[in-house]
Design a protein around this motif. Structure first.
Motif, short mmCIF file in Angstrom:
data_model
loop_
_atom_site.label_atom_id
_atom_site.label_comp_id
_atom_site.label_asym_id
_atom_site.label_seq_id
_atom_site.Cartn_x
_atom_site.Cartn_y
_atom_site.Cartn_z
N LEU A 9 0.83 -1.20 0.00
CA LEU A 9 0.00 0.00 0.00
C LEU A 9 0.87 1.25 0.00
O LEU A 9 0.59 2.20 -0.74
CB LEU A 9 -0.95 0.01 1.19
N ASP A 10 1.94 1.25 0.79
CA ASP A 10 2.83 2.42 0.82
C ASP A 10 3.39 2.69 -0.56
O ASP A 10 3.43 3.83 -1.02
CB ASP A 10 3.98 2.20 1.80
N LEU A 11 3.81 1.65 -1.25
CA LEU A 11 4.35 1.79 -2.60
C LEU A 11 3.30 2.36 -3.54
O LEU A 11 3.58 3.28 -4.32
CB LEU A 11 4.86 0.45 -3.12
N LEU A 12 2.08 1.86 -3.47
CA LEU A 12 1.00 2.35 -4.34
C LEU A 12 0.68 3.81 -4.07
O LEU A 12 0.46 4.59 -5.00
CB LEU A 12 -0.25 1.49 -4.17
N VAL A 13 0.67 4.18 -2.80
CA VAL A 13 0.39 5.58 -2.44
C VAL A 13 1.51 6.48 -2.94
O VAL A 13 1.25 7.53 -3.56
CB VAL A 13 0.20 5.72 -0.92
N LEU A 14 2.76 6.09 -2.71
CA LEU A 14 3.88 6.90 -3.17
C LEU A 14 3.87 7.04 -4.68
O LEU A 14 4.09 8.13 -5.22
CB LEU A 14 5.20 6.30 -2.70
N LYS A 15 3.61 5.95 -5.38
CA LYS A 15 3.57 5.99 -6.85
C LYS A 15 2.46 6.93 -7.33
O LYS A 15 2.66 7.73 -8.25
CB LYS A 15 3.37 4.58 -7.41
N MET A 71 -12.57 22.51 2.16
CA MET A 71 -11.17 22.31 2.52
C MET A 71 -10.87 20.81 2.53
O MET A 71 -11.66 20.02 3.03
CB MET A 71 -10.86 22.93 3.88
N ALA A 72 -9.72 20.44 1.97
CA ALA A 72 -9.30 19.05 1.93
C ALA A 72 -7.80 18.99 2.20
O ALA A 72 -7.06 19.87 1.80
CB ALA A 72 -9.61 18.43 0.56
N ARG A 73 -7.38 17.95 2.89
CA ARG A 73 -5.95 17.76 3.13
C ARG A 73 -5.36 17.14 1.88
O ARG A 73 -5.80 16.10 1.42
CB ARG A 73 -5.70 16.86 4.34
N VAL A 74 -4.36 17.82 1.33
CA VAL A 74 -3.71 17.39 0.09
C VAL A 74 -2.31 16.89 0.44
O VAL A 74 -1.56 17.56 1.15
CB VAL A 74 -3.66 18.54 -0.94
N TYR A 75 -1.99 15.72 -0.09
CA TYR A 75 -0.71 15.07 0.19
C TYR A 75 0.22 15.21 -1.01
O TYR A 75 -0.23 15.15 -2.15
CB TYR A 75 -0.93 13.59 0.51
N SER A 76 1.50 15.40 -0.73
CA SER A 76 2.52 15.55 -1.77
C SER A 76 3.74 14.71 -1.41
O SER A 76 4.05 14.53 -0.24
CB SER A 76 2.97 17.01 -1.90
N LEU A 77 4.42 14.27 -2.43
CA LEU A 77 5.66 13.51 -2.25
C LEU A 77 6.80 14.48 -1.97
O LEU A 77 6.92 15.52 -2.62
CB LEU A 77 5.93 12.76 -3.56
N THR A 78 7.63 14.16 -1.00
CA THR A 78 8.83 14.98 -0.73
C THR A 78 9.97 14.49 -1.61
O THR A 78 9.86 13.44 -2.27
CB THR A 78 9.25 14.84 0.75
N LYS A 79 11.07 15.21 -1.62
CA LYS A 79 12.26 14.76 -2.37
C LYS A 79 12.74 13.43 -1.82
O LYS A 79 13.12 12.54 -2.58
CB LYS A 79 13.38 15.81 -2.29
N THR A 80 12.72 13.29 -0.51
CA THR A 80 13.09 12.01 0.11
C THR A 80 12.13 10.92 -0.35
O THR A 80 12.54 9.79 -0.62
CB THR A 80 13.09 12.12 1.64
N GLY A 81 10.85 11.27 -0.43
CA GLY A 81 9.84 10.32 -0.90
C GLY A 81 10.09 9.90 -2.34
O GLY A 81 9.88 8.73 -2.69
N GLU A 82 10.52 10.82 -3.18
CA GLU A 82 10.83 10.50 -4.57
C GLU A 82 11.96 9.49 -4.66
O GLU A 82 11.89 8.52 -5.42
CB GLU A 82 11.19 11.76 -5.35
N ARG A 83 13.01 9.72 -3.87
CA ARG A 83 14.15 8.78 -3.86
C ARG A 83 13.73 7.42 -3.32
O ARG A 83 14.10 6.38 -3.86
CB ARG A 83 15.31 9.36 -3.04
N HIS A 84 12.93 7.44 -2.27
CA HIS A 84 12.45 6.20 -1.67
C HIS A 84 11.57 5.43 -2.66
O HIS A 84 11.68 4.21 -2.77
CB HIS A 84 11.68 6.50 -0.39
N LEU A 85 10.72 6.14 -3.37
CA LEU A 85 9.85 5.51 -4.37
C LEU A 85 10.68 4.82 -5.45
O LEU A 85 10.41 3.67 -5.80
CB LEU A 85 8.93 6.55 -5.01
#
Length: 105
Positions: A9-15, A71-85
């Motif tokens: 699930l973490d991989l799918l969310v990050l992708k 209002m909605a909470r919006v999630y974004s990938l960080t630079k660290t998240g990009e490398r981890h992905l």
């Protein structure tokens, strides 16, 4: 519908977030559509995963106004998240190949 392997699930969310910022419902919908309706991520799984990824510094979130004016909470990938992905995709590809070798033997 298949159960998600632990960590998948973490991989799918990050992708999904790799394609751009998204709110929780949008993440779940994109996973559902991308998986050809096979993976239906429930809120009870999605939000703990998002919070876990945020604690790890792989994802950030902020409140934004949605298209509907709410209002909605919006999630974004960080630079660290990009490398981890990128690393996780590489590892997943190796793992999937190994499973295929076992199945095909």
């Amino acid at each position: 519908k298949p159960d998600l392997l632990q960590g998948t699930l973490d991989l799918l969310v990050l992708k999904t977030l790799g394609h751009g910022p998204q709110h929780g419902y949008g993440i779940a919908q994109k996973i559902l559509l991308s998986s050809r309706q096979l993976i239906d991520v429930q809120q009870g799984s999605l939000y703990p995963a998002l919070h876990r990824l945020e604690r790890k510094g792989l994802v950030t979130s902020e409140w934004r106004e949605s298209d509907a004016g709410r209002m909605a909470r919006v999630y974004s990938l960080t630079k660290t998240g990009e490398r981890h992905l990128a690393s996780e995709i590489k590892e997943w590809t190796r793992y999937a190949a190994a499973i295929n070798w076992v199945i095909e033997s």
